[in-house]
Design an enzyme around this catalytic site. Sequence first.
Site, PDB file in Angstrom:
ATOM      1  NE  ARG A  47     -87.395  23.613   2.464  1.00  0.00           N
ATOM      2  CZ  ARG A  47     -87.730  22.347   2.180  1.00  0.00           C
ATOM      3  NH1 ARG A  47     -86.813  21.397   2.215  1.00  0.00           N
ATOM      4  NH2 ARG A  47     -88.962  22.010   1.862  1.00  0.00           N
ATOM      5  CE1 TYR A  99     -71.659  38.058  17.411  1.00  0.00           C
ATOM      6  CE2 TYR A  99     -72.381  35.848  16.804  1.00  0.00           C
ATOM      7  CZ  TYR A  99     -72.657  37.179  17.041  1.00  0.00           C
ATOM      8  OH  TYR A  99     -73.948  37.636  16.917  1.00  0.00           O
ATOM      9  CG  ASP A 171     -66.131  32.986  12.938  1.00  0.00           C
ATOM     10  OD1 ASP A 171     -65.883  33.679  11.946  1.00  0.00           O
ATOM     11  OD2 ASP A 171     -67.061  33.222  13.724  1.00  0.00           O
ATOM     12  CE  LYS A 196     -70.976  40.212  11.423  1.00  0.00           C
ATOM     13  NZ  LYS A 196     -72.042  40.910  12.061  1.00  0.00           N
TER      14      LYS A 196
HETATM   15  N1  PLP Z   1     -68.796  35.222  13.767  1.00  0.00           N
HETATM   16  C1  PLP Z   1     -68.280  36.434  13.980  1.00  0.00           C
HETATM   17  C2  PLP Z   1     -66.787  36.555  14.177  1.00  0.00           C
HETATM   18  C3  PLP Z   1     -69.088  37.562  14.046  1.00  0.00           C
HETATM   19  O1  PLP Z   1     -68.522  38.765  14.263  1.00  0.00           O
HETATM   20  C4  PLP Z   1     -70.482  37.408  13.888  1.00  0.00           C
HETATM   21  C5  PLP Z   1     -71.400  38.553  13.976  1.00  0.00           C
HETATM   22  O2  PLP Z   1     -71.029  39.612  14.438  1.00  0.00           O
HETATM   23  C6  PLP Z   1     -70.998  36.131  13.658  1.00  0.00           C
HETATM   24  C7  PLP Z   1     -70.119  35.063  13.598  1.00  0.00           C
HETATM   25  C8  PLP Z   1     -72.472  35.895  13.484  1.00  0.00           C
HETATM   26  O3  PLP Z   1     -72.871  36.269  12.203  1.00  0.00           O
HETATM   27  P1  PLP Z   1     -74.358  36.740  11.791  1.00  0.00           P
HETATM   28  O4  PLP Z   1     -74.647  38.008  12.536  1.00  0.00           O
HETATM   29  O5  PLP Z   1     -74.271  36.901  10.311  1.00  0.00           O
HETATM   30  O6  PLP Z   1     -75.289  35.662  12.208  1.00  0.00           O
END
Ligand code: PLP
Length: 372
Positions: A47, A99, A171, A196
């Site tokens: 962990r 997002y 992000d 992604k």
């Molecule tokens: N940030 C962006 C720009 C995303 O497109 C996504 C998911 O689509 C996330 C964060 C969240 O990621 P996760 O689905 O791996 O939790």
Amino acid sequence: MHFDTLALRATHQSDPTTGAVVPPIFLSTTFARDEANELPANYIYTRPNNPTREALEKALAILEGGVTAMAFGSGQAAAMTLFQALRPGDHVLLSADAYYGTPALLEQVFHPWGLTYTRVDMSDLDAVQASLHENTRVVWCETPSNPMLSITDLLLVSQLAHEVGAICVCDNTWATPVLQRPLDFNCDVVMHSTTKYISGHSDVLGGALIFKRDNEFTQRVRLLQGLSGAVPSPFDCWLVSRGIKTLGIRVRAQSLTAQAVADFLDGHPAVEKVHYPGLSNHPDRELIQQQMNGPGAMLSVQVKGDAPKALQFIGRLKLFTRATSLGGVESLIEHRASVEGPTSVTPKNLLRLSIGLEHAEDLIADLAQALA
Ligand code: PLP
């Protein structure tokens, strides 16, 4: 060193005990002590730390130009852990277009715990400045944004954040370090959904935070990572590391195809608007050239008409898969407003495309027949 060489070097750790060229996966949750009760390699329990996760974290730090990185079980787990490091009464400033899970975390989880937040159009620097308060601790940018592909000036926004003592988080899921390195533009933390592009094959969930400095805040996030355990399994870490080896070549090829698709859609009689950083009519063209090494493989298109028209269009597609998520080698298309639900502010005629590695001509032919 060029990105592709860096990515290969960062993930190529052959095993000194066997000579295996591909690094092993350390599935063990626990690590033995020697006769003197010492830990031979400082690993104690998976962990807080694990060799396969540590290898991924080192690679991520190298790719983004950070000093340290932490891997999580999903992008949301990474965001959640960063917000958990704040205190009740702290304020977060968040991109208006982001997002949808990020504001959902703030509204549904952290607001009841005493965090406040404001959403602002990050391309309006006066609005950003006016929304910063002395208790603002985090300015959270997402650029290009999801799903409108708007661009944030990372250098200027991080400067405004620092003036009130806040950190600037970016992000970077959509651009990836192949196209944009936010820490080079004075951001403090980069966040990824490694689900992604970084893993790249739609077969693993993961998240990451990469830090410019190893300070008190960084250490608090690391403490939370180890205590709360929102961490990826060693196998998932290994898959993400494998994805990194081809990240550069995938992202560049997918971007080239996305440019061809955007050029085809832009000006098509059935299309109202295309949102793509590679189009010469993008409002932030100059900034894109300063901040990014390429436009990326994500685009949004608003078809002429309403939601039923948009749904009819995607219903006719044969090569694009109608599915959420992005960044894999297969092209996906999605009606965002349906996924985001009743609180969505996304235009009802908007479709988001994640361009994969199929041939551009085949994708364009598919779009053409569906729009006809
Ligand atoms: N940030 C962006 C720009 C995303 O497109 C996504 C998911 O689509 C996330 C964060 C969240 O990621 P996760 O689905 O791996 O939790």
